[in-house]
Design a protein around this motif. Structure first.
Motif, short mmCIF file in Angstrom:
data_model
loop_
_atom_site.label_atom_id
_atom_site.label_comp_id
_atom_site.label_asym_id
_atom_site.label_seq_id
_atom_site.Cartn_x
_atom_site.Cartn_y
_atom_site.Cartn_z
N GLY A 171 -8.61 -10.21 7.92
CA GLY A 171 -8.84 -10.30 6.77
C GLY A 171 -8.01 -9.34 5.94
O GLY A 171 -7.85 -7.93 6.26
N ARG A 172 -7.47 -9.49 4.75
CA ARG A 172 -6.65 -8.90 4.06
C ARG A 172 -7.27 -7.36 3.49
O ARG A 172 -6.82 -6.20 3.57
CB ARG A 172 -5.80 -9.35 2.93
N GLU A 173 -8.53 -7.48 2.79
CA GLU A 173 -9.19 -6.53 2.43
C GLU A 173 -9.74 -5.49 3.57
O GLU A 173 -9.60 -4.23 3.35
CB GLU A 173 -10.34 -6.98 1.53
N ARG A 174 -10.18 -6.12 4.66
CA ARG A 174 -10.39 -5.16 5.80
C ARG A 174 -9.17 -4.52 6.29
O ARG A 174 -9.31 -3.28 6.77
CB ARG A 174 -10.78 -6.20 6.88
N MET A 175 -8.16 -5.00 6.49
CA MET A 175 -6.75 -4.17 6.89
C MET A 175 -6.47 -3.32 5.79
O MET A 175 -5.96 -2.30 6.22
CB MET A 175 -5.95 -5.25 7.11
N GLN A 176 -6.61 -3.61 4.50
CA GLN A 176 -6.24 -2.61 3.70
C GLN A 176 -7.12 -1.47 3.75
O GLN A 176 -6.72 -0.13 3.61
CB GLN A 176 -6.28 -3.36 1.99
N ALA A 177 -8.38 -1.60 4.03
CA ALA A 177 -9.26 -0.62 4.03
C ALA A 177 -9.03 0.15 5.40
O ALA A 177 -9.04 1.67 5.47
CB ALA A 177 -10.51 -1.11 4.13
N ALA A 178 -8.59 -0.31 6.57
CA ALA A 178 -8.40 -0.03 7.79
C ALA A 178 -7.21 1.09 7.63
O ALA A 178 -7.15 2.30 8.19
CB ALA A 178 -8.31 -1.02 8.69
N TYR A 179 -6.08 0.38 6.69
CA TYR A 179 -5.00 1.47 6.87
C TYR A 179 -5.01 2.57 5.84
O TYR A 179 -4.43 3.44 6.16
CB TYR A 179 -3.79 0.48 6.21
N ALA A 180 -5.75 2.34 5.02
CA ALA A 180 -6.26 3.63 3.96
C ALA A 180 -6.96 4.78 4.85
O ALA A 180 -6.61 5.94 4.74
CB ALA A 180 -7.18 3.15 2.95
N PHE A 232 0.96 -1.23 0.06
CA PHE A 232 -0.06 -0.10 0.13
C PHE A 232 0.86 1.07 0.04
O PHE A 232 2.17 1.18 0.43
CB PHE A 232 -0.97 -0.12 1.25
N ASP A 233 0.19 2.36 -0.50
CA ASP A 233 0.98 3.61 -0.51
C ASP A 233 1.11 4.48 0.91
O ASP A 233 0.16 4.68 1.39
CB ASP A 233 0.35 4.46 -1.50
N LEU A 234 2.21 4.35 1.59
CA LEU A 234 2.50 5.05 2.87
C LEU A 234 3.09 6.17 2.60
O LEU A 234 4.72 6.20 2.40
CB LEU A 234 3.10 4.09 3.85
N PRO A 235 2.48 7.50 2.65
CA PRO A 235 3.62 8.54 2.74
C PRO A 235 4.77 8.55 4.03
O PRO A 235 4.34 8.17 4.85
CB PRO A 235 2.48 9.72 2.90
N THR A 236 5.85 9.06 3.50
CA THR A 236 7.11 8.95 4.48
C THR A 236 6.80 9.84 5.63
O THR A 236 7.18 9.31 6.81
CB THR A 236 8.30 9.47 3.57
N SER A 244 -1.87 -3.49 18.45
CA SER A 244 -0.62 -3.25 17.74
C SER A 244 -0.49 -2.06 16.97
O SER A 244 -1.41 -1.32 16.87
CB SER A 244 -0.91 -4.34 16.59
N ASN A 245 0.74 -1.48 16.75
CA ASN A 245 1.11 -0.32 16.21
C ASN A 245 0.75 -0.54 14.44
O ASN A 245 0.20 -1.79 14.30
CB ASN A 245 2.18 0.02 16.15
N PHE A 246 0.79 0.47 13.77
CA PHE A 246 0.59 0.29 12.40
C PHE A 246 1.87 -0.13 11.83
O PHE A 246 2.78 0.60 11.89
CB PHE A 246 0.12 1.49 11.85
N HIS A 247 1.86 -1.00 10.86
CA HIS A 247 3.13 -1.62 10.28
C HIS A 247 3.13 -1.18 8.80
O HIS A 247 2.34 -0.50 8.16
CB HIS A 247 2.82 -2.99 10.28
N LEU A 248 4.38 -1.45 8.25
CA LEU A 248 4.84 -0.92 7.02
C LEU A 248 4.33 -1.74 5.90
O LEU A 248 3.77 -2.99 6.00
CB LEU A 248 6.25 -0.92 6.85
N PRO A 249 4.34 -1.30 4.83
CA PRO A 249 3.85 -2.18 3.54
C PRO A 249 4.51 -3.47 3.42
O PRO A 249 5.87 -3.42 3.53
CB PRO A 249 4.06 -1.25 2.23
N ARG A 250 4.23 -4.34 2.97
CA ARG A 250 4.84 -5.66 2.44
C ARG A 250 5.56 -6.05 3.66
O ARG A 250 6.45 -7.09 3.36
CB ARG A 250 5.73 -5.54 1.40
#
Length: 341
Positions: free
Chosen positions: A312-321, A8-12, A294-300
């Motif tokens: 669930g992967r889709e749930r976490m992708q939406a949550a991180y977005a 996912f795209d994480l701004p630095t 947990s804290n928020f983790h880095l992509p990949r």
């Protein structure tokens, strides 16, 4: 699974360089079943149930980052796993300048011979002398901040306190169990008043937790082993909580991985003393825990794969977005999430 599925795209600028102050002032994204809400770490007593149990990792971070020389070559080392009384396995920077048996001078009377190179490029470091290695590290080492922070600013005196949890008791980690950094005595008192208990275990977190996943498929990624212990009394207490209808909530992925390593196929948590290299990805059936803070983790990262396995992967992708859009702070010094499947 293809590792690209966990990108996912994480701004630095979302990677926190300092923790919240006070620690329990951090924000917390709550995923409770199908519901999602924004909250704060201080809200935790009202988000859990009487009879639930939080499980913390009581490992203590040692000054495991070393800078030295072999002749005119600069050599850096990050210890990641103890292999003997005077031997530590280490990831080495500028390792191409080393040969088996070379002695690295880390200054302040501290030196070590680099031996037994492995395929991953790591060396075993045999520390010279009779003093306990812990004392040598206090003289020559410094706090091993994650590269995502250390690459943006130097380690300083604040980190010596900021990068230890209030539960830190057993020296041996080279990375903090960062979800527990959010806890304060005041928050623990509020949790106790709400009927929420806590227990501790020990997992000495290794520097492998920072390593990127270079494989294209999760099946080809190798986790580095870490040593952990759950004593019989703690295992019995965790089992008793679940039998009584309470939930075991792991504080941090380190606590979760050790509990899952110690849990048998029938869901009984057993005493554990040894190495674990458990790698949790979607499809894994959780047996010993009922939730995770947990804290928020880095992509990949392997840790984003773990939370995707839990929720669930889709749930976490939406949550991180959502977290990125709302300005949550990521990684070791960042904000928290509470994940309740």
């Amino acid at each position: 699974m293809n590792v690209d599925l966990f990108d996912f795209d994480l701004p630095t600028d979302r990677i926190a360089l300092r923790p919240a102050a006070p620690r329990d002032a951090a924000r917390m994204l709550v995923l409770d079943g199908d519901a999602t809400r924004d909250a704060g770490v201080a809200d935790l007593p009202g988000l859990l149930r009487r009879g639930d149990l939080l499980v913390f990792n009581d490992t203590r971070v040692i000054p495991a980052q070393l800078d030295g020389r072999r002749g005119d070559a600069k050599i850096g080392a990050t210890l990641h796993k103890r292999e003997g009384p005077r031997r530590w396995r280490a990831f080495v920077r500028n390792a191409r300048r080393l040969r088996d048996g070379d002695v690295i001078d880390f200054g302040n009377g501290v030196s070590a011979a680099a031996v037994d190179r492995e395929e991953d490029g790591s060396y075993a470091l045999d520390f010279a002398g009779d003093e306990p290695v812990e004392l040598l590290l206090e003289r020559a080492g410094h706090m091993p901040l994650p590269p995502y922070i250390a690459g943006k600013r130097p380690t300083d005196e604040r980190d010596a306190a900021d990068y230890q949890t209030m539960f830190a008791a057993e020296p041996g980690a080279v990375a903090a169990p960062t979800a527990a950094l959010h806890f304060t005595p005041a928050l623990m008192a509020a949790l106790a008043a709400a009927g929420i208990g806590h227990a501790t275990l020990t997992l000495h977190v290794g520097a492998g937790t920072f390593l990127p996943v270079k494989a294209t498929d999760t099946a080809d990624h190798r986790m580095h082993a870490e040593w952990g212990r759950i004593d019989a009394a703690t295992a019995d207490r965790l089992n008793a909580v679940r039998t009584a209808g309470g939930r075991v909530i792991a504080v941090g992925t380190t606590s979760l991985r050790l509990i899952e390593s110690a849990t048998d196929a029938d869901g009984v948590i057993r005493p554990f003393d040894g190495d674990t290299s458990i790698f949790i990805t979607p499809g894994y059936r959780f047996r010993g825990i009922d939730g995770l803070m947990s804290n928020f983790h880095l992509p990949r990262s392997t840790l984003f794969m773990l939370v995707s396995a839990l929720m669930g992967r889709e749930r976490m992708q939406a949550a991180y977005a959502h977290a990125i859009a709302k300005g949550y702070r990521f990684y070791s010094y960042g904000d928290a999430s509470l994940l309740l499947p």
